[in-house]
Write a protein that holds these residues in place. Structure first.
Motif, PDB file in Angstrom:
ATOM      1  N   ASP A 118     -13.953  -6.777 -16.094  1.00 21.04           N
ATOM      2  CA  ASP A 118     -14.376  -5.389 -16.183  1.00 21.04           C
ATOM      3  C   ASP A 118     -14.057  -4.752 -17.534  1.00 21.04           C
ATOM      4  OD1 ASP A 118     -11.698  -5.442 -15.801  1.00 21.04           O
ATOM      5  OD2 ASP A 118     -11.633  -4.031 -14.128  1.00 21.04           O
TER       6      ASP A 118
ATOM      7  N   LYS B  99     -20.550  -0.440 -15.320  1.00 25.19           N
ATOM      8  CA  LYS B  99     -19.277   0.255 -15.167  1.00 25.19           C
ATOM      9  C   LYS B  99     -19.548   1.630 -14.571  1.00 25.19           C
ATOM     10  CE  LYS B  99     -15.732  -0.711 -16.290  1.00 25.19           C
ATOM     11  NZ  LYS B  99     -14.643  -1.330 -15.498  1.00 25.19           N
TER      12      LYS B  99
ATOM     13  N   ASN C 126     -16.842   3.896 -13.502  1.00 23.15           N
ATOM     14  CA  ASN C 126     -15.578   4.611 -13.356  1.00 23.15           C
ATOM     15  C   ASN C 126     -15.825   6.107 -13.166  1.00 23.15           C
ATOM     16  OD1 ASN C 126     -14.013   2.305 -13.669  1.00 23.15           O
ATOM     17  ND2 ASN C 126     -14.039   2.467 -15.899  1.00 23.15           N
TER      18      ASN C 126
ATOM     19  N   GLU D  23     -16.276  -1.695  -5.371  1.00 26.17           N
ATOM     20  CA  GLU D  23     -15.358  -0.790  -6.073  1.00 26.17           C
ATOM     21  C   GLU D  23     -14.561  -1.536  -7.135  1.00 26.17           C
ATOM     22  OE1 GLU D  23     -14.170   2.671  -2.874  1.00 26.17           O
ATOM     23  OE2 GLU D  23     -13.198   0.720  -2.661  1.00 26.17           O
TER      24      GLU D  23
ATOM     25  N   GLY E 158     -15.496   0.023 -10.554  1.00 26.09           N
ATOM     26  CA  GLY E 158     -14.654   1.192 -10.753  1.00 26.09           C
ATOM     27  C   GLY E 158     -15.112   2.412  -9.976  1.00 26.09           C
TER      28      GLY E 158
END
Length: 457
Positions: free
Chosen positions: A39, A56, A58, A84, A88
């Motif tokens: 990641d 990604k 997040n 998850e 993220g």
């Protein structure tokens, strides 16, 4: 889906029936997990051994709604946890109620729809599109579907040729599970034909055990009984016609199927608790009461799909030793092969929602849940070794080998008002038929009246 050419194609069911019939011996195997992380890429991640690249995400939050509960919900949450970990994002599971279209309607009216809903009926996908709730799948999800799914499974997730649904979960709904000790004590054998099933039932009854457990509190289990009988007895062409309401429920073929069904439902003391007891028994209880109580359970057999394994395990019964299974017997020329499934449909179009749909279309997601048992994927690139026992491995192999030679659950193809609403339509009328299996003509008339209203004529 009601308008799908694939569903309406007159496909032979014999090949798939023969394959699924072989899925009945058990052994255990395991498949290791891959927890490597990758990641650090700011634009996307693809873990070692993974088949899919994910962005990604997040700080992103998602909600996924489904009617799943118990072990099925818990196992699916592990899939969401894997997403998850890789992206993220934060994903929340939202328990939904049947009918899920009504549940979603209330959420949307309140301005808080989930990002993705798992819809158990092709008819529900069509309704979501017609209501302008559903969003088309993006190019990444479509690429995963093209890579991992047969054309038939791709097509039932489409509306007017446009892809909306990822069929994440499939089911073989043509199985009867039985208490091995009960059969052993009774001297009963696995039947292959409907007449043999009736003989086996009488043998079990004569040994002092009620033959069948029926989860009549949930109408969908009763539609599954009917569909297996109808498909085998009337044949795939008639099945397709009735599924599209091209023939009426007053057709003689429906009368024949209900007459056959009444040979079990109408036989005194053949159903645990009688009709009244069955109508108060939900699906999980119908399974567990077949495998608890030692060699004197409430019933010797229970009809339902491969997913019953979860409930069998909850009853502390060992599959292959305490609980065994045989294909739904042949009523007509060939054994029925009825399948079902749950599709992921995007309701809030976003990068995160498209990424989750893409993940659910990949072998990576299905492999997580396959290892946990009680689950089959129509994804052809999930390794057979991912399934935890030989019965599921063989069922998975047969499902994939069958390709497009299957019939999707008939009630799931219907408008939800007729085929998927508690207390209404087909569910209600088959519950009433369970109470009074002599009223064949009246049941047909009520089914036809509601079907005509739901299909629009």
């Amino acid at each position: 889906m009601r308008s799908m050419g694939t569903i309406r194609t007159r496909r032979a069911a014999r090949t798939a029936a023969a394959l699924l019939a072989g899925a009945l011996t058990l052994s255990l195997s395991a498949c290791g997990s891959d927890d490597d992380k990758g990641d650090n890429d700011p634009t996307g991640t693809k873990e070692a051994g993974s088949t899919v690249t994910l962005p990604k995400l997040n700080g992103e939050s998602l909600e996924v709604a489904a009617v799943w509960s118990g072990a099925e919900q818990a196992n699916f949450k592990k899939v969401l946890e894997e997403f998850e970990k890789r992206t993220g994002a934060t994903v929340t599971f939202v328990p939904a109620q049947d009918p899920i279209i009504n549940f979603l309607g209330s959420k949307i009216a309140g301005g808080a729809p989930p990002d993705i809903a798992m819809l158990p009926q092709p008819g529900a996908i069509k309704q979501a599109v017609e209501k302008k709730w559903a969003k088309p799948l993006g190019s990444e999800a479509q690429a995963e579907l093209a890579e991992n799914y047969s054309q038939g499974w791709q097509d039932i997730g489409k509306v007017e040729g446009k892809p909306y649904g990822v069929y994440y979960k499939a089911a073989n709904k043509s199985l009867i599970w039985y208490n091995a000790k009960v059969f052993e004590n009774a001297g009963a054998t696995e039947p292959k034909s409907w007449d043999e099933l009736l003989t086996t039932a009488q043998t079990v009854y004569d040994s002092g055990v009620t033959p069948f457990s029926v989860g009549g509190a949930e109408g969908w289990t009763l539609t599954d009984w009917f569909e297996n009988i109808y498909l085998s007895q009337a044949g795939p062409e008639k099945y397709d016609q009735l599924a599209q309401h091209e023939i009426k429920w007053t057709d003689p073929s429906v009368k024949d199927a209900l007459t056959t069904l009444a040979q079990v439902w109408g036989k005194k003391d053949y159903v645990a608790g009688g009709a009244a007891g069955a109508l108060q028994t939900d699906f999980p209880a119908s399974v567990t009461q077949t495998f608890t109580g030692g060699d004197q359970p409430k019933a010797g057999m229970v009809y339902e799909g491969d997913f019953a394994q979860v409930n069998i395990t909850q009853a502390k019964a060992k599959i292959g030793t305490d609980a065994k299974v045989f294909p739904f017997p042949t009523v007509g020329d060939s054994a029925p092969v009825v399948s079902g499934g749950d599709a992921a449909v995007i309701l809030k179009d976003s990068k995160a929602a498209q990424a989750l749909a893409t993940f659910l279309a990949s072998p990576d997601a299905a492999t997580v849940q396959a290892k946990l048992g009680g689950y089959l994927s129509p994804n052809k690139n999930v390794a057979e070794s991912a399934y935890p026992n030989a019965v599921q491995q063989k069922m998975a192999k047969a499902l994939i080998a069958a390709g497009d030679d299957f019939r999707f659950d008939m009630s799931d193809q219907a408008p939800q008002a007729f085929g998927g609403t508690p207390g209404k339509g087909e569910w209600k009328h088959l519950q009433d038929f369970l109470k009074n299996p002599k009223d064949i003509a009246g049941t047909q008339q009520k089914l036809e009246a509601d079907a005509a209203a739901a299909y629009g004529g």
